[in-house]
Design an enzyme around this catalytic site. Sequence first.
Site, PDB file in Angstrom:
ATOM      1  N   GLU A  60       0.802  -1.220   0.000  1.00 13.92           N
ATOM      2  CA  GLU A  60       0.000   0.000   0.000  1.00 13.92           C
ATOM      3  C   GLU A  60       0.835   1.270   0.000  1.00 13.92           C
ATOM      4  O   GLU A  60       0.478   2.256  -0.669  1.00 13.92           O
ATOM      5  CB  GLU A  60      -0.973   0.015   1.187  1.00 13.92           C
ATOM      6  N   HIS A 129     -10.798  -3.963   9.996  1.00 18.83           N
ATOM      7  CA  HIS A 129     -11.422  -3.881   8.668  1.00 18.83           C
ATOM      8  C   HIS A 129     -12.810  -3.256   8.734  1.00 18.83           C
ATOM      9  O   HIS A 129     -13.633  -3.478   7.858  1.00 18.83           O
ATOM     10  CB  HIS A 129     -11.560  -5.278   8.053  1.00 18.83           C
TER      11      HIS A 129
HETATM   12  C1  LIG Z   1      -2.388  -4.405   4.508  1.00 19.09           C
HETATM   13  C2  LIG Z   1      -3.402  -5.270   3.851  1.00 19.09           C
HETATM   14  N1  LIG Z   1      -3.561  -5.175   2.522  1.00 19.09           N
HETATM   15  C3  LIG Z   1      -4.483  -5.925   1.891  1.00 19.09           C
HETATM   16  C4  LIG Z   1      -5.276  -6.788   2.592  1.00 19.09           C
HETATM   17  C5  LIG Z   1      -6.353  -7.594   1.898  1.00 19.09           C
HETATM   18  N2  LIG Z   1      -5.943  -8.964   1.765  1.00 19.09           N
HETATM   19  C6  LIG Z   1      -6.286  -9.895   2.673  1.00 19.09           C
HETATM   20  S1  LIG Z   1      -5.608 -11.358   2.362  1.00 19.09           S
HETATM   21  C7  LIG Z   1      -4.840 -10.782   0.984  1.00 19.09           C
HETATM   22  C8  LIG Z   1      -3.974 -11.689   0.177  1.00 19.09           C
HETATM   23  C9  LIG Z   1      -2.821 -12.134   0.978  1.00 19.09           C
HETATM   24  O1  LIG Z   1      -2.018 -12.963   0.203  1.00 19.09           O
HETATM   25  P1  LIG Z   1      -0.869 -13.818   0.879  1.00 19.09           P
HETATM   26  O2  LIG Z   1      -0.064 -12.959   1.787  1.00 19.09           O
HETATM   27  O3  LIG Z   1      -0.155 -14.507  -0.203  1.00 19.09           O
HETATM   28  O4  LIG Z   1      -1.659 -14.844   1.801  1.00 19.09           O
HETATM   29  P2  LIG Z   1      -2.745 -15.935   1.358  1.00 19.09           P
HETATM   30  O5  LIG Z   1      -4.079 -15.267   1.438  1.00 19.09           O
HETATM   31  O6  LIG Z   1      -2.427 -16.400  -0.007  1.00 19.09           O
HETATM   32  O7  LIG Z   1      -2.627 -16.993   2.388  1.00 19.09           O
HETATM   33  C10 LIG Z   1      -5.135  -9.453   0.776  1.00 19.09           C
HETATM   34  C11 LIG Z   1      -4.662  -8.642  -0.343  1.00 19.09           C
HETATM   35  C12 LIG Z   1      -5.093  -6.851   3.993  1.00 19.09           C
HETATM   36  N3  LIG Z   1      -5.856  -7.638   4.762  1.00 19.09           N
HETATM   37  N4  LIG Z   1      -4.143  -6.106   4.587  1.00 19.09           N
END
Ligand SMILES: Cc1ncc(C[n+]2csc(CCOP(=O)(O)OP(=O)(O)O)c2C)c(N)n1
Lengths: 326, 321
Positions: A60, A129
């Site tokens: 971000e 959130h």
């Molecule tokens: C700072 C932040 N940015 C975006 C999100 C929204 N978000 C939640 S899970 C996710 C994907 C995360 O991917 P990864 O770290 O690869 O974990 P996975 O879900 O694949 O286990 C996103 C973008 C968030 N919760 N926090």
Amino acid sequence: MSKKTYATAIRDVIAEEMRRDENVFVMGEDIELLGGIFGCTRDLYKEFGTDRIRNTPISEAAMIGAGVGAACAGMRPIVELMYMDFTLVAADQIINQAAKTRYIFGGKAKIPLVIRGQQGIGRGNAATHSQSLETIFMHFPGIKVACPSNAADAAGLLRTAIRDDNPVMFFEHKALYASKFEVPDDPDFCIPFGQAEIKRTGKDVTIVGSLLYVSRALEAAAELEKMGIDAEVIDPRTMVPFDMDTIIESVKKTGKLVVVHEAHKVAGWGAEVASQVVDGAFKYLDAAPIHLGAKACPLPFNIELENAVVPSVQQIVEAAKKVCYR
Amino acid sequence: MISKEQKLWIYEIMNKIRYFELKALRLFEENKLRGSVHLYAGEEAVAAAVCAQLTDDDYITSTHRGHGHCIAKGAQLDKAMAELMGKETGYCKGRSGSMHIADFTKGNLGANAIVGGGIPIATGAALAAKLQKNDKVAVSFFGDGASNEGTFHESLNLAAVWKLPIIFICENNGFGISVPVAQSTSVENISDRAVGYGIPGVTVDGNDVFAVYEAFETAVKRAKAGDGPTLIECKTYRTLGHWTGDPQTYRDKKDVEMWRDTKDPIQLFKKVLVDAGDFTAAELDAIEEAAKVEADAAAEFAINSPNPDPADVMDDVFYDA
Ligand SMILES: Cc1ncc(C[n+]2csc(CCOP(=O)(O)OP(=O)(O)O)c2C)c(N)n1
């Protein structure tokens, strides 16, 4: 006019503005194929390609900072945040950079940047959130702040935001995306910033609310009507600039003020409104203004707890009765 | 070397996680559970093989996809499920929901709904361990997507220069929501990023209990010797959606089926255990069955638990002595 959801209204304005000006582009998480988790860019990559509807890594601070930089260099970026709560991950780029760049460079820079996304209660997303953050961004000079409460305002305010040469924080509400409203078809339909809307005229008490609290204030007004109290409901629509005049005029007529928001009450923008009304219409006031906001507690997951933290329609009704000495 | 006892523990934990997740999915589909629920099915080998080597005194931080880490770090299924349902009997008294479960008594410093949010916190726990000279280690679990957050990079550097006893466990499941890793990430292996911080980085098959176990064993030795952190990338796959209700239009059904049907970490581990003569299939089936029963009972417990009292909502904002 076309009846549209809040999400579709946003999507349509983004598409129209991208057709109108090739410098407009969008970056954000999961906005290509997925179209954003609330569908605000659904299928737009098909028309505009993935240069202009651009998935970002989960970064971000870099996304928003890159928005500032691209804006300085002549583009008109729209950065979508999946949740406005993530502004806090990028707070420096917003508050120290986007908000101050023009001023500290002696007016040389122009930052036509929109940072948009949703916030608020309603989906059981819990403490990190579900926050309402418009208040904290009002505190720092140099960023405009918009809070549309229906699809038409979302369309008109977003178009103004995209065409504005200043950074704009655009706070949508997650509980409003599916709500439908008549939206003007005019591709130049803009709602100027700093124009509150009187959602209901009344003579006994002025109720000011934004986002989800516009419909809640209107519900309260309907309850109050049954008791013979005629409430005027005002939606500021933009928080920076803020249309105090419309509120002061209303209070001059009603003599009473209730301000309600989902953001925490402590140091919330309702306090600023009450203070300015006291400054601008003191001798018209029949009662001390009442300011309602969320309790000084993080938003809990459990729905009954969540509802206990934010102001209820009943609390708005009670506050209005109190200022009316009823 | 994994002891026979540990193998059994790992197998049991993997099954508990799996059936907990399947039960949570069912409850969500039946509208008995709401909010953002991110399931860990398919990735169980990582949490189980890592936590098998930790004690309650060691620390972990987890992610939005945190049920597996919490269970492997000692969470009871009933209290975890009650939390998912927002009940008073849940780990966080219904305040947290799925995304923020914590149990400090077991060294679980919390799931974290902010992607990358837990990485510096685990780093700080490792700093405390170093200052207190108590031989504890900290583990931060996070996704491939999180390795693009500033917190990841800042924490690796900090932990490296201060030689902190921490192990960074990246669960690379191929996607951050709908975005494939290659589209968002500059390196082929997340472990390549370790080079930039002067620490060891290794990539292992995250669906292979033995591979994860061995890499982690080496990393813990290094941490305890005072040599600092290691980044371990576990390549895995989430076989369910990003959240419950994810239409999954961004990936090929065939890939999902391939991972689910041929690379399921529980089935792979089971086969090795049986082939090596460690346990009979019947013994392992009994463990699986018990996990299923426990997950069902956890759901019953959660459903029958009371909601928190809204009158208490302001409790715990501050510590009151
Ligand atoms: C700072 C932040 N940015 C975006 C999100 C929204 N978000 C939640 S899970 C996710 C994907 C995360 O991917 P990864 O770290 O690869 O974990 P996975 O879900 O694949 O286990 C996103 C973008 C968030 N919760 N926090």
